[in-house]
Design a protein around this motif. Structure first.
Motif, PDB file in Angstrom:
ATOM      1  N   LEU A   1       0.814  -1.217   0.000  1.00  0.00           N
ATOM      2  CA  LEU A   1       0.000   0.000   0.000  1.00  0.00           C
ATOM      3  C   LEU A   1       0.844   1.262   0.000  1.00  0.00           C
ATOM      4  CD1 LEU A   1      -2.952  -0.891   2.378  1.00  0.00           C
ATOM      5  CD2 LEU A   1      -3.027  -0.550  -0.086  1.00  0.00           C
ATOM      6  N   LEU A   2       1.969   1.208   0.692  1.00  0.00           N
ATOM      7  CA  LEU A   2       2.841   2.373   0.700  1.00  0.00           C
ATOM      8  C   LEU A   2       3.685   2.466  -0.567  1.00  0.00           C
ATOM      9  CD1 LEU A   2       4.021   2.473   4.397  1.00  0.00           C
ATOM     10  CD2 LEU A   2       2.342   3.920   3.281  1.00  0.00           C
ATOM     11  N   GLY A   3       3.743   1.382  -1.329  1.00  0.00           N
ATOM     12  CA  GLY A   3       4.506   1.394  -2.578  1.00  0.00           C
ATOM     13  C   GLY A   3       5.997   1.550  -2.359  1.00  0.00           C
ATOM     14  N   ILE A   4       6.509   0.909  -1.319  1.00  0.00           N
ATOM     15  CA  ILE A   4       7.909   1.091  -0.956  1.00  0.00           C
ATOM     16  C   ILE A   4       8.840   0.479  -2.001  1.00  0.00           C
ATOM     17  CG2 ILE A   4       9.644   0.410   0.753  1.00  0.00           C
ATOM     18  CD1 ILE A   4       7.468   0.882   2.864  1.00  0.00           C
TER      19      ILE A   4
ATOM     20  N   GLU B   1       9.380   9.282   3.224  1.00  0.00           N
ATOM     21  CA  GLU B   1       9.045  10.056   2.023  1.00  0.00           C
ATOM     22  C   GLU B   1       7.591   9.827   1.609  1.00  0.00           C
ATOM     23  OE1 GLU B   1      10.283  10.354  -2.635  1.00  0.00           O
ATOM     24  OE2 GLU B   1      11.778   9.683  -1.205  1.00  0.00           O
ATOM     25  N   VAL B   2       7.160   8.568   1.670  1.00  0.00           N
ATOM     26  CA  VAL B   2       5.784   8.269   1.286  1.00  0.00           C
ATOM     27  C   VAL B   2       4.804   8.968   2.215  1.00  0.00           C
ATOM     28  CG1 VAL B   2       4.086   6.404   1.190  1.00  0.00           C
ATOM     29  CG2 VAL B   2       6.306   6.111   0.131  1.00  0.00           C
ATOM     30  N   LEU B   3       5.118   8.996   3.471  1.00  0.00           N
ATOM     31  CA  LEU B   3       4.223   9.624   4.445  1.00  0.00           C
ATOM     32  C   LEU B   3       4.445  11.126   4.572  1.00  0.00           C
ATOM     33  CD1 LEU B   3       4.336   6.920   7.238  1.00  0.00           C
ATOM     34  CD2 LEU B   3       2.579   7.271   5.513  1.00  0.00           C
ATOM     35  N   ASN B   4       5.389  11.659   3.817  1.00  0.00           N
ATOM     36  CA  ASN B   4       5.712  13.100   3.839  1.00  0.00           C
ATOM     37  C   ASN B   4       6.029  13.592   5.246  1.00  0.00           C
ATOM     38  OD1 ASN B   4       5.472  13.509   1.082  1.00  0.00           O
ATOM     39  ND2 ASN B   4       3.250  13.729   1.259  1.00  0.00           N
TER      40      ASN B   4
END
Length: 139
Positions: free
Chosen positions: A27-30, A95-98
């Motif tokens: 879901l986070l696309g890591i 980065e994904v979560l800003n």
């Protein structure tokens, strides 16, 4: 009968936790984000298989009496690789979560963002060194 029930509960719990971890990562696309940052988009399927195999191997090793006997020098090299992976993973998650831009704006330190990133890195490195060089020896 009790052992069978406990085995069923353990396997069920493992399946739930494994699915939650997989959903979290996907879901986070890591994996795609790390591939995009490192300019290795064509290797995403390889990264996915490596993640699956390594998680499975870790589970078997963690729950068994198996241990590796490596030299100190090889452990230093392996530690650098593992630390790099964890650092990339944490950076991609942040980065994904800003996290960093939001933190910079909330604390009104937008111009000091590079220092914020450096302090996060130094904090992670020093905590890892403290854990592996000092605390592990006391167990």
């Amino acid at each position: 009968m009790l052992n069978a029930l406990l085995m069923f509960i353990g396997v069920s719990g493992g399946i739930v936790v494994g699915n939650a971890a997989g959903a979290f990562i996907s879901l986070l696309g890591i994996v795609p984000r790390l591939a995009q940052i490192s300019d290795t988009d064509s290797r995403v399927p390889l990264y996915q298989w490596i993640l699956i195999i390594s998680a499975t191997m870790f589970s078997f090793i963690f729950f068994s009496e198996f241990s590796f006997k490596f030299s100190k020098y090889l452990l230093i090299i392996l530690g650098l690789f593992f630390g790099t992976f964890v650092g990339l993973f944490a950076s991609a998650l942040a980065e994904v979560l800003n996290v960093i831009p939001v933190l910079s704006r909330k604390m009104e330190i937008i111009y000091y963002t590079p220092l914020l990133i450096i302090s996060i890195v130094l904090g992670k490195v020093s905590a890892s060194l403290l854990n592996w060089l000092v605390l592990v020896n006391y167990k």
